[in-house]
Motif scaffolding. Structure first.
Motif, PDB file in Angstrom:
ATOM      1  N   ARG A  42       0.831  -1.192   0.000  1.00  0.00           N
ATOM      2  CA  ARG A  42       0.000   0.000   0.000  1.00  0.00           C
ATOM      3  C   ARG A  42       0.875   1.254   0.000  1.00  0.00           C
ATOM      4  O   ARG A  42       1.782   1.378   0.819  1.00  0.00           O
ATOM      5  N   ARG A  43       0.584   2.167  -0.907  1.00  0.00           N
ATOM      6  CA  ARG A  43       1.410   3.369  -1.006  1.00  0.00           C
ATOM      7  C   ARG A  43       1.245   4.291   0.193  1.00  0.00           C
ATOM      8  O   ARG A  43       2.136   5.082   0.495  1.00  0.00           O
ATOM      9  N   TRP A  44       0.114   4.206   0.854  1.00  0.00           N
ATOM     10  CA  TRP A  44      -0.173   5.121   1.955  1.00  0.00           C
ATOM     11  C   TRP A  44       0.225   4.551   3.321  1.00  0.00           C
ATOM     12  O   TRP A  44      -0.091   5.155   4.346  1.00  0.00           O
ATOM     13  N   LYS A  45       0.917   3.434   3.324  1.00  0.00           N
ATOM     14  CA  LYS A  45       1.263   2.842   4.620  1.00  0.00           C
ATOM     15  C   LYS A  45       2.216   3.719   5.414  1.00  0.00           C
ATOM     16  O   LYS A  45       2.287   3.603   6.643  1.00  0.00           O
ATOM     17  N   PHE A  46       2.955   4.610   4.748  1.00  0.00           N
ATOM     18  CA  PHE A  46       3.846   5.532   5.467  1.00  0.00           C
ATOM     19  C   PHE A  46       3.049   6.442   6.391  1.00  0.00           C
ATOM     20  O   PHE A  46       3.545   6.863   7.445  1.00  0.00           O
ATOM     21  N   ALA A  47       1.800   6.760   5.995  1.00  0.00           N
ATOM     22  CA  ALA A  47       0.957   7.594   6.848  1.00  0.00           C
ATOM     23  C   ALA A  47       0.568   6.842   8.122  1.00  0.00           C
ATOM     24  O   ALA A  47       0.527   7.423   9.216  1.00  0.00           O
ATOM     25  N   VAL A  48       0.293   5.541   7.988  1.00  0.00           N
ATOM     26  CA  VAL A  48      -0.011   4.711   9.165  1.00  0.00           C
ATOM     27  C   VAL A  48       1.197   4.652  10.089  1.00  0.00           C
ATOM     28  O   VAL A  48       1.077   4.764  11.314  1.00  0.00           O
ATOM     29  N   GLU A  49       2.372   4.487   9.503  1.00  0.00           N
ATOM     30  CA  GLU A  49       3.596   4.444  10.300  1.00  0.00           C
ATOM     31  C   GLU A  49       3.821   5.761  11.039  1.00  0.00           C
ATOM     32  O   GLU A  49       4.267   5.778  12.194  1.00  0.00           O
ATOM     33  N   ALA A  50       3.492   6.884  10.374  1.00  0.00           N
ATOM     34  CA  ALA A  50       3.647   8.186  11.016  1.00  0.00           C
ATOM     35  C   ALA A  50       2.679   8.350  12.185  1.00  0.00           C
ATOM     36  O   ALA A  50       3.052   8.871  13.248  1.00  0.00           O
ATOM     37  N   VAL A  51       1.442   7.878  12.010  1.00  0.00           N
ATOM     38  CA  VAL A  51       0.454   7.971  13.091  1.00  0.00           C
ATOM     39  C   VAL A  51       0.887   7.119  14.289  1.00  0.00           C
ATOM     40  O   VAL A  51       0.772   7.540  15.446  1.00  0.00           O
ATOM     41  N   ILE A  52       1.391   5.924  14.001  1.00  0.00           N
ATOM     42  CA  ILE A  52       1.849   5.039  15.083  1.00  0.00           C
ATOM     43  C   ILE A  52       2.989   5.685  15.867  1.00  0.00           C
ATOM     44  O   ILE A  52       3.054   5.586  17.096  1.00  0.00           O
ATOM     45  N   SER A  53       3.898   6.356  15.168  1.00  0.00           N
ATOM     46  CA  SER A  53       5.073   6.950  15.811  1.00  0.00           C
ATOM     47  C   SER A  53       4.797   8.309  16.430  1.00  0.00           C
ATOM     48  O   SER A  53       5.662   8.856  17.127  1.00  0.00           O
ATOM     49  N   LEU A  54       3.617   8.871  16.207  1.00  0.00           N
ATOM     50  CA  LEU A  54       3.302  10.204  16.722  1.00  0.00           C
ATOM     51  C   LEU A  54       3.494  10.346  18.229  1.00  0.00           C
ATOM     52  O   LEU A  54       4.009  11.376  18.696  1.00  0.00           O
ATOM     53  N   PRO A  55       3.100   9.349  19.058  1.00  0.00           N
ATOM     54  CA  PRO A  55       3.310   9.509  20.509  1.00  0.00           C
ATOM     55  C   PRO A  55       4.773   9.668  20.917  1.00  0.00           C
ATOM     56  O   PRO A  55       5.050  10.125  22.033  1.00  0.00           O
ATOM     57  N   MET A  56       5.713   9.321  20.037  1.00  0.00           N
ATOM     58  CA  MET A  56       7.126   9.461  20.377  1.00  0.00           C
ATOM     59  C   MET A  56       7.573  10.922  20.369  1.00  0.00           C
ATOM     60  O   MET A  56       8.551  11.282  21.028  1.00  0.00           O
ATOM     61  N   GLY A  95      -9.125   2.569  31.522  1.00  0.00           N
ATOM     62  CA  GLY A  95      -8.745   3.773  30.806  1.00  0.00           C
ATOM     63  C   GLY A  95      -7.241   3.942  30.749  1.00  0.00           C
ATOM     64  O   GLY A  95      -6.684   4.361  29.724  1.00  0.00           O
ATOM     65  N   LEU A  96      -6.570   3.615  31.865  1.00  0.00           N
ATOM     66  CA  LEU A  96      -5.100   3.674  31.874  1.00  0.00           C
ATOM     67  C   LEU A  96      -4.514   2.690  30.871  1.00  0.00           C
ATOM     68  O   LEU A  96      -3.534   3.005  30.176  1.00  0.00           O
ATOM     69  N   VAL A  97      -5.098   1.496  30.796  1.00  0.00           N
ATOM     70  CA  VAL A  97      -4.599   0.485  29.859  1.00  0.00           C
ATOM     71  C   VAL A  97      -4.735   0.977  28.426  1.00  0.00           C
ATOM     72  O   VAL A  97      -3.786   0.904  27.638  1.00  0.00           O
ATOM     73  N   LEU A  98      -5.914   1.490  28.060  1.00  0.00           N
ATOM     74  CA  LEU A  98      -6.126   1.953  26.690  1.00  0.00           C
ATOM     75  C   LEU A  98      -5.202   3.115  26.351  1.00  0.00           C
ATOM     76  O   LEU A  98      -4.614   3.163  25.259  1.00  0.00           O
ATOM     77  N   ALA A  99      -5.056   4.056  27.276  1.00  0.00           N
ATOM     78  CA  ALA A  99      -4.155   5.182  27.041  1.00  0.00           C
ATOM     79  C   ALA A  99      -2.710   4.716  26.902  1.00  0.00           C
ATOM     80  O   ALA A  99      -1.963   5.205  26.042  1.00  0.00           O
ATOM     81  N   SER A 100      -2.313   3.739  27.706  1.00  0.00           N
ATOM     82  CA  SER A 100      -0.948   3.216  27.647  1.00  0.00           C
ATOM     83  C   SER A 100      -0.709   2.461  26.347  1.00  0.00           C
ATOM     84  O   SER A 100       0.396   2.493  25.795  1.00  0.00           O
ATOM     85  N   LEU A 101      -1.728   1.768  25.849  1.00  0.00           N
ATOM     86  CA  LEU A 101      -1.593   1.077  24.567  1.00  0.00           C
ATOM     87  C   LEU A 101      -1.291   2.072  23.448  1.00  0.00           C
ATOM     88  O   LEU A 101      -0.412   1.833  22.608  1.00  0.00           O
ATOM     89  N   ILE A 102      -2.000   3.173  23.451  1.00  0.00           N
ATOM     90  CA  ILE A 102      -1.788   4.191  22.414  1.00  0.00           C
ATOM     91  C   ILE A 102      -0.414   4.821  22.567  1.00  0.00           C
ATOM     92  O   ILE A 102       0.322   4.994  21.583  1.00  0.00           O
ATOM     93  N   TYR A 103      -0.031   5.138  23.798  1.00  0.00           N
ATOM     94  CA  TYR A 103       1.212   5.867  24.028  1.00  0.00           C
ATOM     95  C   TYR A 103       2.446   4.993  23.842  1.00  0.00           C
ATOM     96  O   TYR A 103       3.501   5.469  23.420  1.00  0.00           O
ATOM     97  N   SER A 104       2.342   3.707  24.144  1.00  0.00           N
ATOM     98  CA  SER A 104       3.500   2.819  24.040  1.00  0.00           C
ATOM     99  C   SER A 104       3.529   2.009  22.749  1.00  0.00           C
ATOM    100  O   SER A 104       4.467   1.241  22.535  1.00  0.00           O
ATOM    101  N   LEU A 105       2.526   2.173  21.891  1.00  0.00           N
ATOM    102  CA  LEU A 105       2.462   1.391  20.658  1.00  0.00           C
ATOM    103  C   LEU A 105       3.725   1.494  19.802  1.00  0.00           C
ATOM    104  O   LEU A 105       4.223   0.472  19.321  1.00  0.00           O
ATOM    105  N   PRO A 106       4.295   2.686  19.572  1.00  0.00           N
ATOM    106  CA  PRO A 106       5.496   2.736  18.721  1.00  0.00           C
ATOM    107  C   PRO A 106       6.697   2.016  19.310  1.00  0.00           C
ATOM    108  O   PRO A 106       7.569   1.552  18.565  1.00  0.00           O
ATOM    109  N   PHE A 107       6.747   1.891  20.625  1.00  0.00           N
ATOM    110  CA  PHE A 107       7.882   1.218  21.248  1.00  0.00           C
ATOM    111  C   PHE A 107       7.816  -0.293  21.062  1.00  0.00           C
ATOM    112  O   PHE A 107       8.818  -0.986  21.264  1.00  0.00           O
ATOM    113  N   MET A 108       6.645  -0.797  20.685  1.00  0.00           N
ATOM    114  CA  MET A 108       6.519  -2.196  20.321  1.00  0.00           C
ATOM    115  C   MET A 108       6.656  -2.376  18.813  1.00  0.00           C
ATOM    116  O   MET A 108       7.404  -3.242  18.337  1.00  0.00           O
ATOM    117  N   VAL A 109       5.941  -1.559  18.055  1.00  0.00           N
ATOM    118  CA  VAL A 109       5.876  -1.750  16.607  1.00  0.00           C
ATOM    119  C   VAL A 109       7.206  -1.463  15.933  1.00  0.00           C
ATOM    120  O   VAL A 109       7.656  -2.232  15.065  1.00  0.00           O
TER     121      VAL A 109
END
Length: 230
Positions: A42-56, A95-109
């Motif tokens: 997919r040509r637009w996958k770079f946008a997904v990667e940018a969204v994932i890395s945004l919390p960093m 709520g803490l779990v969901l927020a932590s999933l979003i915030y720590s997602l780039p450190f896993m992916v």
């Protein structure tokens, strides 16, 4: 012993619980997401990667503020969860779990994605040529050869969740036994000018963080020096 200097271990155990739950869920989410980013055309996958890395790069207080607005029963999403699912995310452990999933997602992916991209491109094609399915290729060929990346992602997401303050403070506040994690406990003790107890909490987190870093570097050193193909 002075009660003002006695560590309450509950915030530390709550931090460990939050980090463990977050890490396990991120393993389930992060592996297929990193696989898709590595191999999708997919040509637009770079946008997904940018969204994932945004919390960093986004300040934790900014992310926490917008999550607080989204989760609040006063807004459409929070009202929907509260009314139809009987789920309230503000000032609760879920709520803490969901927020932590979003915030720590780039450190896993990101580490897992780097591991996939470092593999020879023809391994996947060769597996398919031999009639292996995508799942068999993933679990029998790809994942065994990125063990270090998987462990690094798991450990970093765990450590990042342990040390987070801004997001968890915004979403959870400081409710003992429910949302008061170790970083919030340090903040509370500093506000009350109880610096010796704040220092004790900080030392525990410092030692834990150092052990985690030793684990990451030790694992990477081992696999870089001794790893062999399965």
């Amino acid at each position: 012993m002075n009660d003002h200097l006695t560590i309450d271990w509950q915030p530390l155990w709550l931090s460990l619980k939050l980090a463990s739950v977050t890490m396990l869920i991120l393993l389930v989410i992060g592996i297929p997401l990193a696989w898709w980013l590595a191999y999708s055309r997919r040509r637009w996958k770079f946008a997904v990667e940018a969204v994932i890395s945004l919390p960093m790069v986004l300040p934790p207080s900014v992310l926490g503020f917008y999550l607080l607005l989204a989760f609040s029963p006063g807004n459409n999403f929070g009202r929907f969860l509260d009314h139809y699912l009987d789920l309230r995310l503000v000032f609760t452990f879920p709520g803490l779990v969901l927020a932590s999933l979003i915030y720590s997602l780039p450190f896993m992916v990101n580490p897992v994605l780097a591991g996939f991209r470092a593999l020879p491109a023809d391994w996947k094609e060769a597996s398919h040529t031999l009639g292996k399915s995508e799942l068999v290729t993933l679990f029998r060929i790809l994942l065994p050869n990125i063990r270090a990346s998987l462990i690094t992602g798991a450990v970093l997401s765990f450590a990042h969740t342990i040390g987070e303050f801004g997001v968890v403070m915004m979403i959870g506040g400081s409710i003992p036994g429910q949302t008061k994690v170790a970083s919030v406990a340090i903040y509370d003790e500093v506000l009350s000018t109880n610096y010796p107890l704040a220092n004790r909490y900080a030392i525990v987190l410092l030692v834990l963080s150092f052990v985690i870093l030793l684990l990451v570097y030790g694992i990477n050193h081992y696999y870089n020096k001794y790893k062999t193909l399965p």
